[in-house]
Structure formats: structure tokens, C-alpha cells
Design a protein around this motif. Structure first.
Motif, PDB file in Angstrom:
ATOM      1  N   SER A 212       0.877  -1.157   0.000  1.00  0.00           N
ATOM      2  CA  SER A 212       0.000   0.000   0.000  1.00  0.00           C
ATOM      3  C   SER A 212       0.921   1.216   0.000  1.00  0.00           C
ATOM      4  O   SER A 212       2.089   1.107   0.396  1.00  0.00           O
ATOM      5  CB  SER A 212      -0.869  -0.050   1.266  1.00  0.00           C
TER       6      SER A 212
ATOM      7  N   VAL B 126      -3.912   7.802   0.267  1.00  0.00           N
ATOM      8  CA  VAL B 126      -3.481   6.413   0.393  1.00  0.00           C
ATOM      9  C   VAL B 126      -3.892   5.707  -0.893  1.00  0.00           C
ATOM     10  O   VAL B 126      -5.002   5.908  -1.386  1.00  0.00           O
ATOM     11  CB  VAL B 126      -4.149   5.742   1.616  1.00  0.00           C
TER      12      VAL B 126
ATOM     13  N   THR C 222      -5.148  -0.558   0.069  1.00  0.00           N
ATOM     14  CA  THR C 222      -4.807  -0.899   1.458  1.00  0.00           C
ATOM     15  C   THR C 222      -4.191  -2.297   1.475  1.00  0.00           C
ATOM     16  O   THR C 222      -3.487  -2.652   0.519  1.00  0.00           O
ATOM     17  CB  THR C 222      -6.038  -0.803   2.402  1.00  0.00           C
TER      18      THR C 222
ATOM     19  N   MET D 221      -4.314  -5.486   9.349  1.00  0.00           N
ATOM     20  CA  MET D 221      -4.708  -4.082   9.389  1.00  0.00           C
ATOM     21  C   MET D 221      -4.211  -3.334  10.629  1.00  0.00           C
ATOM     22  O   MET D 221      -3.994  -2.130  10.556  1.00  0.00           O
ATOM     23  CB  MET D 221      -6.203  -3.895   9.167  1.00  0.00           C
TER      24      MET D 221
ATOM     25  N   TYR E  10      -0.786  -2.131   9.955  1.00  0.00           N
ATOM     26  CA  TYR E  10      -0.917  -1.180   8.854  1.00  0.00           C
ATOM     27  C   TYR E  10      -1.312   0.212   9.361  1.00  0.00           C
ATOM     28  O   TYR E  10      -0.674   1.216   9.061  1.00  0.00           O
ATOM     29  CB  TYR E  10      -1.962  -1.746   7.886  1.00  0.00           C
TER      30      TYR E  10
ATOM     31  N   LEU F 120      -8.597   8.051  -0.315  1.00  0.00           N
ATOM     32  CA  LEU F 120      -8.181   6.663  -0.523  1.00  0.00           C
ATOM     33  C   LEU F 120      -8.484   6.324  -1.981  1.00  0.00           C
ATOM     34  O   LEU F 120      -9.640   6.411  -2.416  1.00  0.00           O
ATOM     35  CB  LEU F 120      -8.966   5.705   0.392  1.00  0.00           C
TER      36      LEU F 120
ATOM     37  N   HIS G 249      -6.379  -6.251  -1.037  1.00  0.00           N
ATOM     38  CA  HIS G 249      -6.053  -4.817  -1.062  1.00  0.00           C
ATOM     39  C   HIS G 249      -7.145  -3.933  -0.456  1.00  0.00           C
ATOM     40  O   HIS G 249      -6.885  -2.795  -0.102  1.00  0.00           O
ATOM     41  CB  HIS G 249      -5.772  -4.367  -2.500  1.00  0.00           C
ATOM     42  N   SER G 250      -8.340  -4.463  -0.375  1.00  0.00           N
ATOM     43  CA  SER G 250      -9.429  -3.646   0.181  1.00  0.00           C
ATOM     44  C   SER G 250      -9.724  -4.025   1.634  1.00  0.00           C
ATOM     45  O   SER G 250     -10.546  -3.392   2.292  1.00  0.00           O
ATOM     46  CB  SER G 250     -10.706  -3.812  -0.666  1.00  0.00           C
TER      47      SER G 250
ATOM     48  N   ALA H 295      -8.405  -3.579   4.465  1.00  0.00           N
ATOM     49  CA  ALA H 295      -8.229  -2.637   5.582  1.00  0.00           C
ATOM     50  C   ALA H 295      -9.004  -1.340   5.363  1.00  0.00           C
ATOM     51  O   ALA H 295      -8.808  -0.368   6.103  1.00  0.00           O
ATOM     52  CB  ALA H 295      -6.738  -2.353   5.797  1.00  0.00           C
ATOM     53  N   ILE H 296      -9.887  -1.309   4.383  1.00  0.00           N
ATOM     54  CA  ILE H 296     -10.628  -0.066   4.105  1.00  0.00           C
ATOM     55  C   ILE H 296     -11.479   0.333   5.307  1.00  0.00           C
ATOM     56  O   ILE H 296     -11.485   1.495   5.726  1.00  0.00           O
ATOM     57  CB  ILE H 296     -11.516  -0.213   2.840  1.00  0.00           C
TER      58      ILE H 296
ATOM     59  N   LEU I  83      -9.407   1.749   8.016  1.00  0.00           N
ATOM     60  CA  LEU I  83      -8.932   3.082   7.624  1.00  0.00           C
ATOM     61  C   LEU I  83     -10.035   4.121   7.833  1.00  0.00           C
ATOM     62  O   LEU I  83      -9.786   5.211   8.353  1.00  0.00           O
ATOM     63  CB  LEU I  83      -8.517   3.035   6.142  1.00  0.00           C
TER      64      LEU I  83
END
Ligand SMILES: [Fe+2]
Ligand SMILES: [Fe+2]
Length: 395
Positions: A38, A48, A51, A57, A60, A76, A85-86, A88-89, A92
Motif C-alpha cells: 500500500s 493512500v 490498502t 490491518m 498497517y 483513498l 487490497h481492500s 483494511a478499508i 482506515l
């Protein structure tokens, strides 16, 4: 780890290494782990880019907070919605609830379906730009590379391309993050195995994207897995070009399934005759032992494929069936193929091999060899015919 790793001035790698997961997407072996990359851009606005997987996470967010020192995240960018990749959205958003999420028309339904997120969205289209202050983000669509919503983000001021899964690789980033800091020889198979198994089905979209992205002056490629490319950009692009055109080398992959050893002997017999005819690149795989991702990776590399299976309850052996259905699903192109089979009473693998040949549309070099138990002189002759016909095609 609390070290800020800078890629360019005020552009940071905030990825994580995963050395625990055995199977990527619960299917692909990860003997060397995988990195979820990321990125963070700190300008007048903070962005960002993608993620990480959700199991990581906490590390992260901690790393992100350490770098930002109280600053907030404004944007983001979701280049790719796949959960590696998503994941930890949501975390966040918990920390930075005012974030504006940037994606395209295909991104947001997935965001809603996966995470129930449907507010603070900013939809971008091909070529749209967004200023962060001193630099600008530019967005380019890369559909079906390898999902429908995939796009890339380019920063012209730094000549950095955030490419999502494109140019990604398996393998963790062990100390170095750049291609000139890591052992590329050690990662070679994990780079090609990532392409062949994750992106390989989408050769045509890959070609389209390469042409489009070729117009951008890129000095750094930041993919979501594997090393950041800056010293070997030409090499990795040349590899992608070759792989996505299904260009192969003269060599033969022999994959077999065998219960009592007779079918394996046929594989060895064919390999001996291939060697006699001068074929040097021969890779023999037992489908019961070797995961299909390694066999498929070799098939992407070599033009010749020879497949053999024992009979199993009147049909083909299960691990060979897995390999065939994966190859069919991926629509791998540009190969020549031969088949061998072994049975004890009736039936066996041959009808399934015929069905496979019809579906995959590879040229069949020679009639099948089908033995009944131990190899007779005529079975050996049939194996030899396959080997010689294959060698003649390749050399
Ligand atoms: Fe992906
Ligand atoms: Fe990914």
C-alpha cells in the motif's frame, strides 16, 4: 515495524509482509510468502493508494499513524477491490472517517457489496485528474487486469505509476523493497507464477494496458505485490509483453498422474525419446505431488505439453482433472500437445483428453499412446512417436 520507507520524497511504502498464509486466495501456495503493498502520498492533501489484507490491518494503521503524526488522510484511491487490497478499508475509515474514496463506476458496487460503504465516494473516469497540491493524480482504467474495476494511478511529477496487481509478484519483501535491493533471481519463479496464475487468463487486456501505459514516462512502478520496479522496468515490461502474447520457448512439460507407476514409466519413456531428439528443456511433474500453479507456470514458459493419466473408476485421475479444468478455465493459448494413458480393464483418460483437446484448441502432435499396465513394445513405440512428433514441432 515503525520505519517510514520512502520511495520518493513524501511518497511512502506502507505495505505489510505475510509469511503466515499458506495459500493465497485459499488456493495458490506461498512458499516465499507474499507482500501486500500500500502507498501513501503526503502533499497538501494526503492520499493512500490501496490498502492491505485484513489480517494485517493493525500493523498497517499503526505504521500509517506513525508516519502521519496527527495529519489526516484525505483520499483513498482504490485501484483494485480484491480483498487482499481492500481488506483494511473499514479500519482506515474508522480512523479517518472524512476520507473521500476514489474509484470508478465498477468499483463502488463492489465496495457496497463487500463492506456496505456507499458514501464519501468520488467517481473517476479514464484520464481524470485530481490535485493533491504540488502533485496530481491521474487515473487510467485497466479493465479485466484482472478484475472489471481495475485501474491504475499515475503521478506525473514523480513519474510514478501505481499499477495495482499488474507487475505484481509472490514473495515477501525481505528488507529491500526496490527491484535493485531484492534478490530477483530468488524471486524469478514467484514473479512468473504470479503472472501465469493470477493474471495469465487476461493476455488481451494485458496487451491493451501495456500499449496504453507505454505512452506514460514511468520511472517507478509500484505494484500491490512484490518489489517496486525502478531499475528493471524495461525487463518486467518485456516479460509481461512476452507472457501476455503467449510467447513460449522450445521445451516440453510432461505432467502425469500415476497410481502404480505404469503411467509414470510412460512419462519417462517419452522424456528419453525427447532427449534423443535433442530437446533439452524437459520438466516432468507428478500432478499428485506438484500444485497446478507450478505446472501451469512451466506451461506458460514452454511450447510443448504432454499429458498422461492412469484410469480412475473408468475416467481420468482426479489431480489430472484439476489441471485440465484449470487450463481450460484460463484459456491458455499457443501450445502443441500429446497425450498418453494407462488402463487396467476398460476405459480411462482418453475421452477426457479428447474433450480437453477440442476445448483448448492446441494442436495435437500425434495419436495418443494408451497402454494396459506394463509397457509392451508397441506401447513404447507409441510413446516414441509422440516424443518424435513433439521434437519435430519444437526444434
Ligand atoms: Fe487481484
Ligand atoms: Fe492482489
Amino acid at each position: 515495524m515503525n520505519q517510514a520507507i520512502e520511495i520518493k520524497e513524501n511518497i511512502f511504502w506502507i505495505g505489510v509482509n505475510d509469511r503466515r498464509t499458506h495459500l493465497f486466495e485459499n488456493y495458490w501456495p506461498l512458499p516465499k510468502g507474499v507482500a501486500y503493498n500500500s502507498y501513501l502520498i503526503v502533499d497538501e492533501k494526503v492520499a493512500v493508494i490501496d490498502t492491505v489484507e485484513r489480517s494485517r490491518m493493525e500493523d498497517y494503521i499503526e505504521n500509517l499513524e506513525n508516519i502521519l503524526q496527527g495529519k489526516k488522510v484525505d483520499y483513498l484511491v482504490i485501484n483494485h477491490m480484491e480483498p487482499d487490497h481492500s481488506g483494511a478499508i473499514k479500519a482506515l475509515l474508522c480512523h479517518y472517517p472524512d476520507i473521500t474514496i476514489i474509484g470508478n463506476a465498477k468499483t463502488f458496487p463492489m465496495l457496497q457489496n463487500y463492506y456496505g460503504i456507499h458514501t464519501h465516494l468520488l467517481e473517476v473516469k479514464e484520464g481524470n485528474k485530481l490535485s493533491l497540491g504540488k502533485r496530481e493524480l491521474q487515473f487510467y482504467m485497466a479493465p479485466m487486469l484482472h478484475w472489471p474495476e481495475t485501474m491504475v494511478t499515475y503521478v506525473p511529477e514523480d513519474k510514478v505509476l501505481f499499477s495495482g496487481d499488474i507487475f505484481g509478484a509472490f514473495g515477501t519483501l525481505d528488507g529491500g523493497i526496490f527491484d535493485d535491493q531484492v534478490d530477483l533471481e530468488y524471486l524469478e519463479e514467484d514473479i512468473s507464477r504470479y503472472y501465469s496464475n493470477i493474471v495469465g487468463k487476461y493476455g488481451v487486456p494485458a496487451q491493451t494496458a501495456l500499449k496504453k501505459l507505454g505512452a506514460l514516462p514511468v520511472e517507478t512502478i509500484c505494484a500491490t505485490h512484490g518489489p517496486i520496479w525502478r531499475s528493471h522496468i524495461k525487463d518486467i515490461i518485456a516479460k509481461y509483453d512476452k507472457w501476455s502474447k503467449y510467447e513460449t520457448e522450445p521445451g516440453v512439460v510432461i505432467a502425469f498422474s500415476s497410481m502404480y507407476g505404469h503411467t509414470e514409466r510412460m512419462a519417462d519413456c517419452i522424456a528419453r525419446y525427447l532427449t534423443k531428439k535433442g530437446v533439452r528443456k524437459i520438466r516432468i511433474h507428478d500432478t499428485s505431488k506438484t500444485h497446478p500453479s507450478y505446472i501451469i507456470n512451466d506451461i506458460f514458459r514452454y511450447k510443448g505439453v504432454i499429458l498422461g493419466s492412469c484410469a480412475y473408476n473408468g475416467g481420468i485421475f482426479p489431480t489430472m482433472e484439476t489441471l485440465l479444468s484449470e487450463l481450460e478455465n484460463m484459456g491458455v493459448k499457443n501450445h502443441v500437445v500429446g497425450f498418453f494413458a494407462n488402463k487396467t480393464w476398460a476405459g480411462g483418460a482418453v475421452p477426457r483428453f479428447n474433450q480437453f483437446a477440442e476445448k483448448i484448441k492446441w494442436e495435437v502432435v500425434s495419436p495418443h499412446a494408451e497402454a494396459t499396465g506394463a509397457l509392451s513394445p508397441s506401447d513404447e513405440e507409441n510413446c516414441r512417436n509422440i516424443a518424435y512428433a513433439m521434437a519435430a514441432k519444437l526444434l
